[in-house]
Design a protein around this motif. Structure first.
Motif, PDB file in Angstrom:
ATOM      1  N   GLN A   1      41.355  36.400  50.913  1.00  0.00           N
ATOM      2  CA  GLN A   1      41.843  35.579  49.820  1.00  0.00           C
ATOM      3  C   GLN A   1      40.963  34.340  49.680  1.00  0.00           C
ATOM      4  O   GLN A   1      40.139  34.043  50.543  1.00  0.00           O
ATOM      5  N   VAL A   2      41.160  33.632  48.580  1.00  0.00           N
ATOM      6  CA  VAL A   2      40.438  32.388  48.327  1.00  0.00           C
ATOM      7  C   VAL A   2      41.462  31.330  47.935  1.00  0.00           C
ATOM      8  O   VAL A   2      42.253  31.537  47.008  1.00  0.00           O
ATOM      9  N   SER A   3      41.456  30.219  48.659  1.00  0.00           N
ATOM     10  CA  SER A   3      42.344  29.104  48.343  1.00  0.00           C
ATOM     11  C   SER A   3      41.549  28.059  47.579  1.00  0.00           C
ATOM     12  O   SER A   3      40.474  27.638  48.023  1.00  0.00           O
ATOM     13  N   VAL A   4      42.081  27.627  46.440  1.00  0.00           N
ATOM     14  CA  VAL A   4      41.374  26.682  45.575  1.00  0.00           C
ATOM     15  C   VAL A   4      42.267  25.473  45.321  1.00  0.00           C
ATOM     16  O   VAL A   4      43.433  25.622  44.957  1.00  0.00           O
ATOM     17  N   GLN A   5      41.720  24.293  45.508  1.00  0.00           N
ATOM     18  CA  GLN A   5      42.456  23.056  45.230  1.00  0.00           C
ATOM     19  C   GLN A   5      42.023  22.510  43.878  1.00  0.00           C
ATOM     20  O   GLN A   5      40.831  22.287  43.632  1.00  0.00           O
ATOM     21  N   ALA A   6      42.986  22.305  42.989  1.00  0.00           N
ATOM     22  CA  ALA A   6      42.688  21.747  41.672  1.00  0.00           C
ATOM     23  C   ALA A   6      42.446  20.245  41.780  1.00  0.00           C
ATOM     24  O   ALA A   6      42.875  19.597  42.736  1.00  0.00           O
ATOM     25  N   VAL A   7      41.750  19.695  40.791  1.00  0.00           N
ATOM     26  CA  VAL A   7      41.438  18.262  40.824  1.00  0.00           C
ATOM     27  C   VAL A   7      42.706  17.410  40.754  1.00  0.00           C
ATOM     28  O   VAL A   7      42.753  16.306  41.300  1.00  0.00           O
ATOM     29  N   ASP A   8      43.757  17.922  40.099  1.00  0.00           N
ATOM     30  CA  ASP A   8      45.049  17.235  40.059  1.00  0.00           C
ATOM     31  C   ASP A   8      46.129  18.244  39.678  1.00  0.00           C
ATOM     32  O   ASP A   8      45.839  19.390  39.309  1.00  0.00           O
ATOM     33  N   ALA A   9      47.380  17.813  39.790  1.00  0.00           N
ATOM     34  CA  ALA A   9      48.504  18.721  39.539  1.00  0.00           C
ATOM     35  C   ALA A   9      48.543  19.212  38.098  1.00  0.00           C
ATOM     36  O   ALA A   9      48.951  20.353  37.830  1.00  0.00           O
ATOM     37  N   ASP A  10      48.115  18.372  37.158  1.00  0.00           N
ATOM     38  CA  ASP A  10      48.164  18.754  35.747  1.00  0.00           C
ATOM     39  C   ASP A  10      47.123  19.815  35.399  1.00  0.00           C
ATOM     40  O   ASP A  10      47.200  20.436  34.327  1.00  0.00           O
ATOM     41  N   SER A  11      46.139  20.012  36.256  1.00  0.00           N
ATOM     42  CA  SER A  11      45.050  20.953  35.964  1.00  0.00           C
ATOM     43  C   SER A  11      45.280  22.344  36.553  1.00  0.00           C
ATOM     44  O   SER A  11      44.450  23.234  36.352  1.00  0.00           O
ATOM     45  N   MET A  12      46.391  22.542  37.264  1.00  0.00           N
ATOM     46  CA  MET A  12      46.590  23.801  37.980  1.00  0.00           C
ATOM     47  C   MET A  12      46.654  25.000  37.045  1.00  0.00           C
ATOM     48  O   MET A  12      46.031  26.037  37.303  1.00  0.00           O
ATOM     49  N   SER A  13      47.390  24.871  35.949  1.00  0.00           N
ATOM     50  CA  SER A  13      47.505  25.996  35.019  1.00  0.00           C
ATOM     51  C   SER A  13      46.173  26.309  34.352  1.00  0.00           C
ATOM     52  O   SER A  13      45.799  27.484  34.188  1.00  0.00           O
ATOM     53  N   ASP A  14      45.432  25.248  33.993  1.00  0.00           N
ATOM     54  CA  ASP A  14      44.118  25.462  33.372  1.00  0.00           C
ATOM     55  C   ASP A  14      43.146  26.089  34.370  1.00  0.00           C
ATOM     56  O   ASP A  14      42.355  26.976  34.003  1.00  0.00           O
ATOM     57  N   LEU A  15      43.216  25.636  35.617  1.00  0.00           N
ATOM     58  CA  LEU A  15      42.340  26.215  36.641  1.00  0.00           C
ATOM     59  C   LEU A  15      42.678  27.683  36.871  1.00  0.00           C
ATOM     60  O   LEU A  15      41.777  28.524  37.023  1.00  0.00           O
ATOM     61  N   GLN A  16      43.960  28.002  36.873  1.00  0.00           N
ATOM     62  CA  GLN A  16      44.386  29.388  37.028  1.00  0.00           C
ATOM     63  C   GLN A  16      43.813  30.259  35.921  1.00  0.00           C
ATOM     64  O   GLN A  16      43.300  31.360  36.175  1.00  0.00           O
ATOM     65  N   ALA A  17      43.861  29.756  34.695  1.00  0.00           N
ATOM     66  CA  ALA A  17      43.308  30.506  33.554  1.00  0.00           C
ATOM     67  C   ALA A  17      41.790  30.633  33.665  1.00  0.00           C
ATOM     68  O   ALA A  17      41.225  31.704  33.372  1.00  0.00           O
ATOM     69  N   ASP A  18      41.133  29.567  34.115  1.00  0.00           N
ATOM     70  CA  ASP A  18      39.663  29.606  34.254  1.00  0.00           C
ATOM     71  C   ASP A  18      39.241  30.610  35.318  1.00  0.00           C
ATOM     72  O   ASP A  18      38.268  31.359  35.131  1.00  0.00           O
ATOM     73  N   ILE A  19      39.960  30.638  36.431  1.00  0.00           N
ATOM     74  CA  ILE A  19      39.617  31.579  37.510  1.00  0.00           C
ATOM     75  C   ILE A  19      39.832  33.014  37.039  1.00  0.00           C
ATOM     76  O   ILE A  19      39.004  33.901  37.299  1.00  0.00           O
ATOM     77  N   THR A  20      40.922  33.239  36.338  1.00  0.00           N
ATOM     78  CA  THR A  20      41.211  34.581  35.830  1.00  0.00           C
ATOM     79  C   THR A  20      40.112  35.057  34.889  1.00  0.00           C
ATOM     80  O   THR A  20      39.606  36.187  35.011  1.00  0.00           O
ATOM     81  N   ALA A  21      39.724  34.194  33.951  1.00  0.00           N
ATOM     82  CA  ALA A  21      38.666  34.562  32.995  1.00  0.00           C
ATOM     83  C   ALA A  21      37.342  34.800  33.709  1.00  0.00           C
ATOM     84  O   ALA A  21      36.605  35.754  33.385  1.00  0.00           O
ATOM     85  N   LEU A  22      37.046  33.962  34.697  1.00  0.00           N
ATOM     86  CA  LEU A  22      35.792  34.098  35.435  1.00  0.00           C
ATOM     87  C   LEU A  22      35.717  35.419  36.183  1.00  0.00           C
ATOM     88  O   LEU A  22      34.713  36.151  36.107  1.00  0.00           O
ATOM     89  N   LEU A  23      36.783  35.755  36.908  1.00  0.00           N
ATOM     90  CA  LEU A  23      36.766  36.979  37.719  1.00  0.00           C
ATOM     91  C   LEU A  23      36.835  38.231  36.862  1.00  0.00           C
ATOM     92  O   LEU A  23      36.252  39.268  37.219  1.00  0.00           O
ATOM     93  N   LEU A  24      37.540  38.163  35.744  1.00  0.00           N
ATOM     94  CA  LEU A  24      37.551  39.318  34.834  1.00  0.00           C
ATOM     95  C   LEU A  24      36.139  39.609  34.336  1.00  0.00           C
ATOM     96  O   LEU A  24      35.722  40.771  34.252  1.00  0.00           O
ATOM     97  N   ASP A  25      35.417  38.548  34.032  1.00  0.00           N
ATOM     98  CA  ASP A  25      34.042  38.715  33.562  1.00  0.00           C
ATOM     99  C   ASP A  25      33.137  39.233  34.688  1.00  0.00           C
ATOM    100  O   ASP A  25      32.327  40.139  34.467  1.00  0.00           O
ATOM    101  N   ARG A  26      33.278  38.682  35.879  1.00  0.00           N
ATOM    102  CA  ARG A  26      32.431  39.087  37.005  1.00  0.00           C
ATOM    103  C   ARG A  26      32.712  40.529  37.432  1.00  0.00           C
ATOM    104  O   ARG A  26      31.831  41.234  37.891  1.00  0.00           O
ATOM    105  N   HIS A  27      33.995  40.960  37.297  1.00  0.00           N
ATOM    106  CA  HIS A  27      34.364  42.315  37.714  1.00  0.00           C
ATOM    107  C   HIS A  27      34.280  43.316  36.565  1.00  0.00           C
ATOM    108  O   HIS A  27      34.712  44.472  36.717  1.00  0.00           O
ATOM    109  N   ASN A  28      33.778  42.841  35.411  1.00  0.00           N
ATOM    110  CA  ASN A  28      33.620  43.721  34.238  1.00  0.00           C
ATOM    111  C   ASN A  28      34.924  44.390  33.824  1.00  0.00           C
ATOM    112  O   ASN A  28      34.993  45.600  33.588  1.00  0.00           O
ATOM    113  N   ILE A  29      35.988  43.584  33.760  1.00  0.00           N
ATOM    114  CA  ILE A  29      37.314  44.084  33.370  1.00  0.00           C
ATOM    115  C   ILE A  29      37.685  43.424  32.044  1.00  0.00           C
ATOM    116  O   ILE A  29      37.718  42.196  31.933  1.00  0.00           O
ATOM    117  N   SER A  30      37.990  44.227  31.043  1.00  0.00           N
ATOM    118  CA  SER A  30      38.332  43.689  29.727  1.00  0.00           C
ATOM    119  C   SER A  30      39.835  43.491  29.550  1.00  0.00           C
ATOM    120  O   SER A  30      40.276  42.604  28.806  1.00  0.00           O
TER     121      SER A  30
END
Length: 410
Positions: free
Chosen positions: A229-258
């Motif tokens: 697993q990978v544990s990621v700390q967001a810059v602040d509490a308000d950014s957690m949802s945005d970071l979650q979305a960014d990680i999801t988009a990043l990994l979908l692109d890296r894993h070639n999943i549409s």
């Protein structure tokens, strides 16, 4: 009729048959005590879960491998699937909203020391894990970035592991720092002991050992590509949802999943997890309160039974009082006050007894319990409600008696 006179007469009436009164009050005591004790356990569990989630790290987003199934279950998560790579963690670290990233490989191994052995969870990770997961050090140090790069054979013990392997130094045990342990035939030098975090289960932080990622990959996991697993700390509490979305988009692109529904990973937001667990715990507390409420209803039936018996026994008294001018309302209030007096007494005793039971459970069973003013007020209010509801019918029956028929009653 003055309220003082009503209460005085009610006290005289309920004390006329002390054994019957005590048994009736006992039913209310058990019901109220059950509500207080069980809700205290439920509240304690909720507090424990919240504390455990918060202790896992602040502003935490976790990425685990494996395809999500129904009801949020992740197939092959926490090491069972090989879909999350070291390069994925490196890419996540480049995201603007990622404050710190801690990739890890996790496994259970037999750990042997000179004075003991234990089968524990071993977490191979980077130095940033200390920041991401809020790992405080009780003695010694956590391993550095340089030790991680050098694949040094060093280890940091959880507080419980240190006790299991070396005992308590204050009671004659050995100081773990500087000692040597063996994990899966490889020797490691203990450089630190983590402060206790608490928690339930076998794989808590206190029951874990931390080693550098490269060391764990080579000596323990036998591979250097995949992560548990990978544990990621967001810059602040308000950014957690945005970071979650960014990680999801990043990994979908890296894993070639549409299609996001076909993702071979899962991104878990700590805030969402805490909200879900709190909601579940609150539901459990309400369920326990409802179960305890059944015994309160049984106690209320006992009060109704006693009051009906009392009305029958005091039929001539009721007739005499009505013959000398007592109104239906006066008779009804008299018997209703008697019923409420019983439930109020049972409520007070029940709250105290429930508090003592919750303390006993916490001490002897090891379960946390939290008694809140809210649930004490609710329990006491329930006892008053029981007195009104189950005392109403007997009081109404007493008030409806004809004075002439009542005076003729033998």
């Amino acid at each position: 009729m003055k309220i003082g006179d009503v209460i005085e007469e009610a006290l005289i009436a309920v004390s006329a048959n002390k054994i019957r009164t005590a048994l009736t009050v006992l039913g209310i005591v058990i019901g109220i005590a059950s509500v207080v004790a069980l809700t205290a356990i439920g509240q304690g569990s909720q507090a424990t879960i919240t504390a455990s989630i918060e202790a896992a790290g602040s502003n935490l987003v976790t990425v685990v491998p494996g395809a999500a199934r129904n009801a949020g279950i992740v197939r092959g998560a926490f090491g069972g699937a090989r879909t999350l790579k070291v390069t994925d963690a490196e890419a996540i670290a480049q995201l603007p909203l990622a404050e710190a990233v801690a990739p890890q490989v996790t496994g259970r191994y037999q750990v042997v020391a000179a004075s003991g052995n234990a089968n524990v969870q071993v977490i191979a990770t980077t130095a940033s894990y200390q920041q991401v997961r809020n790992v405080d050090i009780a003695s010694g140090t956590f391993f550095s970035d340089q030790q991680g790069e050098d694949a040094s054979r060093v280890a940091v013990l959880g507080s419980q592991v240190a006790l299991d392997l070396f005992g308590d130094p204050a009671e004659g045990g050995t100081d773990p720092v500087g000692q040597t342990i063996r994990i899966k035939s490889s020797k490691f030098t203990v450089i630190g002991v983590a402060a206790s975090k608490g928690g339930m289960g076998a794989d808590t932080a206190d029951n874990s050992i931390y080693v550098p990622l490269k060391t764990g990959q080579k000596l323990l996991a036998g591979q250097t590509t995949y992560l548990s697993q990978v544990s990621v700390q967001a810059v602040d509490a308000d950014s957690m949802s945005d970071l979650q979305a960014d990680i999801t988009a990043l990994l979908l692109d890296r894993h070639n999943i549409s299609d996001p529904d076909s993702a071979d990973f899962r991104v878990i937001n700590q805030a969402d997890l805490a909200s879900t667990m709190t909601s579940t715990s609150r539901t459990l507390t309400l369920l326990l309160a409802a179960i305890a409420g059944i015994s309160l209803v049984v106690g209320g039936i006992g009060i109704m039974n006693m009051m009906l018996t009392t009305v029958t026994e005091r039929t001539r008294e009721i007739g005499l009082r009505k013959a000398v001018g007592a109104r239906r309302r006066d008779v009804s209030i008299q018997f209703l006050v008697e019923a409420m007096l019983l439930t109020f007494a049972g409520g007070i005793i029940g709250v105290v007894f429930g508090w003592l039971v919750s303390l006993g459970i916490e001490r002897w069973a090891g379960l946390d319990s939290v008694i809140t003013v809210q649930w004490v007020v609710i329990a006491f209010g329930l006892s008053a409600l029981v007195g009104i509801v189950f005392g109403f019918y007997p009081a109404r029956r007493a008030a409806s008696l004809s004075p002439i028929e009542a005076l003729r009653y033998e």
